[in-house]
Design a protein around this motif. Structure first.
Motif, PDB file in Angstrom:
ATOM      1  N   ILE A 182       0.847  -1.200   0.000  1.00 23.59           N
ATOM      2  CA  ILE A 182       0.000   0.000   0.000  1.00 23.59           C
ATOM      3  C   ILE A 182       0.880   1.246   0.000  1.00 23.59           C
ATOM      4  O   ILE A 182       2.063   1.169   0.343  1.00 23.59           O
ATOM      5  N   ALA A 183       0.265   2.371  -0.364  1.00 26.16           N
ATOM      6  CA  ALA A 183       0.997   3.645  -0.314  1.00 26.16           C
ATOM      7  C   ALA A 183       0.719   4.330   1.024  1.00 26.16           C
ATOM      8  O   ALA A 183      -0.419   4.331   1.498  1.00 26.16           O
ATOM      9  N   ARG A 184       1.742   4.889   1.608  1.00 30.16           N
ATOM     10  CA  ARG A 184       1.594   5.770   2.777  1.00 30.16           C
ATOM     11  C   ARG A 184       2.119   7.139   2.375  1.00 30.16           C
ATOM     12  O   ARG A 184       3.056   7.243   1.572  1.00 30.16           O
ATOM     13  N   ARG A 185       1.550   8.200   2.968  1.00 25.01           N
ATOM     14  CA  ARG A 185       2.011   9.545   2.613  1.00 25.01           C
ATOM     15  C   ARG A 185       3.345   9.843   3.307  1.00 25.01           C
ATOM     16  O   ARG A 185       3.616   9.315   4.398  1.00 25.01           O
ATOM     17  N   ASP A 186       4.125  10.708   2.697  1.00 25.95           N
ATOM     18  CA  ASP A 186       5.288  11.236   3.401  1.00 25.95           C
ATOM     19  C   ASP A 186       4.746  12.126   4.502  1.00 25.95           C
ATOM     20  O   ASP A 186       3.767  12.840   4.295  1.00 25.95           O
ATOM     21  N   PRO A 187       5.359  12.084   5.679  1.00 26.14           N
ATOM     22  CA  PRO A 187       4.805  12.879   6.782  1.00 26.14           C
ATOM     23  C   PRO A 187       4.741  14.367   6.450  1.00 26.14           C
ATOM     24  O   PRO A 187       5.707  14.926   5.945  1.00 26.14           O
ATOM     25  N   THR A 188       3.553  14.965   6.719  1.00 30.39           N
ATOM     26  CA  THR A 188       3.422  16.422   6.610  1.00 30.39           C
ATOM     27  C   THR A 188       4.027  17.005   7.889  1.00 30.39           C
ATOM     28  O   THR A 188       4.464  16.260   8.771  1.00 30.39           O
ATOM     29  N   GLU A 189       3.962  18.315   8.035  1.00 31.64           N
ATOM     30  CA  GLU A 189       4.610  18.921   9.224  1.00 31.64           C
ATOM     31  C   GLU A 189       3.990  18.467  10.549  1.00 31.64           C
ATOM     32  O   GLU A 189       4.651  18.462  11.573  1.00 31.64           O
ATOM     33  N   ASP A 190       2.705  18.054  10.512  1.00 30.43           N
ATOM     34  CA  ASP A 190       2.033  17.631  11.754  1.00 30.43           C
ATOM     35  C   ASP A 190       2.043  16.119  11.954  1.00 30.43           C
ATOM     36  O   ASP A 190       1.450  15.615  12.910  1.00 30.43           O
ATOM     37  N   ASP A 191       2.669  15.389  11.055  1.00 30.04           N
ATOM     38  CA  ASP A 191       2.550  13.930  11.078  1.00 30.04           C
ATOM     39  C   ASP A 191       3.670  13.218  11.823  1.00 30.04           C
ATOM     40  O   ASP A 191       4.804  13.696  11.903  1.00 30.04           O
ATOM     41  N   VAL A 192       3.295  12.029  12.283  1.00 28.82           N
ATOM     42  CA  VAL A 192       4.233  11.117  12.928  1.00 28.82           C
ATOM     43  C   VAL A 192       4.260   9.844  12.081  1.00 28.82           C
ATOM     44  O   VAL A 192       3.213   9.275  11.786  1.00 28.82           O
ATOM     45  N   GLN A 193       5.435   9.420  11.680  1.00 31.81           N
ATOM     46  CA  GLN A 193       5.562   8.152  10.950  1.00 31.81           C
ATOM     47  C   GLN A 193       5.973   7.070  11.947  1.00 31.81           C
ATOM     48  O   GLN A 193       6.911   7.262  12.733  1.00 31.81           O
ATOM     49  N   ILE A 194       5.246   5.981  11.915  1.00 34.57           N
ATOM     50  CA  ILE A 194       5.443   4.932  12.936  1.00 34.57           C
ATOM     51  C   ILE A 194       5.750   3.598  12.271  1.00 34.57           C
ATOM     52  O   ILE A 194       5.047   3.183  11.333  1.00 34.57           O
ATOM     53  N   GLU A 195       6.788   2.936  12.753  1.00 31.36           N
ATOM     54  CA  GLU A 195       7.042   1.553  12.370  1.00 31.36           C
ATOM     55  C   GLU A 195       6.170   0.709  13.299  1.00 31.36           C
ATOM     56  O   GLU A 195       6.328   0.760  14.525  1.00 31.36           O
ATOM     57  N   ILE A 196       5.221  -0.028  12.726  1.00 33.74           N
ATOM     58  CA  ILE A 196       4.286  -0.790  13.570  1.00 33.74           C
ATOM     59  C   ILE A 196       4.983  -2.052  14.087  1.00 33.74           C
ATOM     60  O   ILE A 196       5.563  -2.818  13.303  1.00 33.74           O
ATOM     61  N   LEU A 197       4.932  -2.234  15.395  1.00 29.98           N
ATOM     62  CA  LEU A 197       5.553  -3.417  16.001  1.00 29.98           C
ATOM     63  C   LEU A 197       4.507  -4.497  16.284  1.00 29.98           C
ATOM     64  O   LEU A 197       4.745  -5.676  16.034  1.00 29.98           O
TER      65      LEU A 197
END
Ligand SMILES: NC(=O)c1ccc[n+]([C@@H]2O[C@H](COP(=O)([O-])OP(=O)(O)OC[C@H]3O[C@@H](n4cnc5c(N)ncnc54)[C@H](OP(=O)(O)O)[C@@H]3O)[C@@H](O)[C@H]2O)c1
Ligand SMILES: [Zn+2]
Ligand SMILES: [Zn+2]
Length: 352
Positions: free
Chosen positions: A21-36
């Motif tokens: 799937i596609a995920r967006r590049d984080p915008t200024e308010d976003d948090v990118q998380i590696e799901i464990l």
């Protein structure tokens, strides 16, 4: 945009299978998380199989999963709550308008413009949102919560839905010491309900259809356990409960429980069976009793619940599985054969 491995289903009758799937590049308010870890909620199964088609028809492909814990890998420039390396959690909500009365009151679960973690219009990428059966997710910091450092991560994931969905109505209806509280159905939600009712000091009674869960219920904090198919055992509790939380995922007789409520007692439904339930008015009339419902919880209360869990060392009882076992897990969920939540170890997906 970047690609992430995930598991999706293509129709109500298809198994879940591996995809990208596609995920967006984080915008200024976003948090990118590696799901464990991601828990398997019965709602995932209802949605994957389009069982809520009359209220919330499923859009395919569907990537379920809303009990997410992971590690922050990247944050946008305006993010203040998190930094790379932090533990983070995401539940059922990933967006809301932030301006309505519900949002202003910290009750995002009631926002008319909310975005659920999967299957809702994605205002960033178009299409629909994709959930936690994936190696990563990107979420606005407002919808990301902090995970207490002392809790086991696999067992913490289910708190993000099963935890808050049972904690919130208990707080709302004033579950405290001195109250008699019933929990119906010892599944993912139910077993968290038992832990919270016990931790809040209530006299806690579990109603189960599974005789092999009696000992577990007592170990988890129940003071008493009633086999709900035993009418005389049920009758002994008539008119005595201040509050009952119904966590059942399938068709069942709610009137049997309404009769157990005291005057002005409340039964809250959190279980969301596919078919409508029937209600005998007299059960409510004679005791001025009420039946209500409750959806998940707001972000502030979700954080409060997690902090409460950290303080009281409360987590879910989990069976950790590989992503590849998800279809088998769904079949077991339908048979009430899980003690008491499946938690998917996402290392298994990364290794594919
Ligand atoms: N309101 C919300 O915001 C919200 C949030 C999350 C989930 N939900 C809904 O809550 C429900 C429960 O979710 P879950 O993940 O806890 O499911 P679950 O783990 O499958 O647990 C459901 C439990 O219900 C009981 N049960 C199942 N079939 C039954 C039947 N035919 N008659 C009587 N009891 C039966 C079983 O308990 P015993 O073996 O003890 O009888 C089973 O363990 C689902 O409908 C889910 O969609 C709602
Ligand atoms: Zn859920
Ligand atoms: Zn709102």
């Amino acid at each position: 945009m970047f690609n992430a491995k995930a598991y999706s289903t293509a129709s109500a009758t298809s198994p879940l299978c591996s995809t990208t799937i596609a995920r967006r590049d984080p915008t200024e308010d976003d948090v990118q998380i590696e799901i464990l870890f991601c828990g398997i909620c019965h709602s995932d199964l209802h949605m994957a199989r389009n069982e809520w088609s009359s209220v919330m028809p499923t859009v395919y492909p569907c990537v379920p999963g809303h009990e997410i814990v992971g590690r922050v890998t990247k944050v946008g420039s305006a993010v203040t709550k998190f930094k790379a390396g932090d533990l983070a959690g995401v539940g059922c909500l990933v967006d809301s308008d932030g301006t309505c009365d519900a949002c202003k009151a910290g009750l995002e679960q009631f926002c008319p413009n909310q975005t659920l973690t999967y299957g809702f219009p994605d205002r960033h990428l178009g299409g629909v949102t994709y959930g936690g059966y994936s190696e990563s997710i990107v979420v606005d910091q407002r919808f990301v919560v902090s995970i207490p450092a002392n809790l086991n991560l696999a067992a913490t994931a289910p708190l993000l839905c099963a935890g808050i969905t049972t904690y919130s109505p208990m707080k709302h209806w004033g579950v405290t010491a001195g109250k008699k509280v019933g929990i119906v159905g010892l599944g993912g939600l139910g077993h968290m309900g038992v832990k919270f009712a016990h931790a809040l000091g209530a006299h806690t009674v579990v109603f189960t259809t599974s005789s092999n869960k009696v000992e577990d219920a007592l170990r988890l904090g129940a003071d008493e356990v009633v086999l709900s198919r035993d009418a005389s055992a049920m009758q002994k509790h008539a008119g005595s409960f201040d509050f009952i939380l119904d966590c059942v995922s399938a068709d069942h007789d709610i009137n049997a429980y309404i009769n157990l409520l005291t005057r002005d007692g409340n039964m809250t439904l959190v279980g969301a069976p596919e078919k409508p339930l029937s209600l005998v008015s007299f059960g409510l009339i004679v005791g001025r009793r009420s039946v209500s419902g409750s959806p998940i919880g707001g972000l502030a209360e979700t954080q409060e619940m997690l902090d409460f869990c950290g303080e009281h060392r409360i987590t879910s009882e989990v069976e950790v599985i590989a992503m590849q076992q998800v279809n088998e897990a769904y079949e077991r969920l339908l048979k009430a054969d899980v003690k008491y939540r499946f938690s998917i170890d996402m290392a298994s997906l990364k290794a594919e």
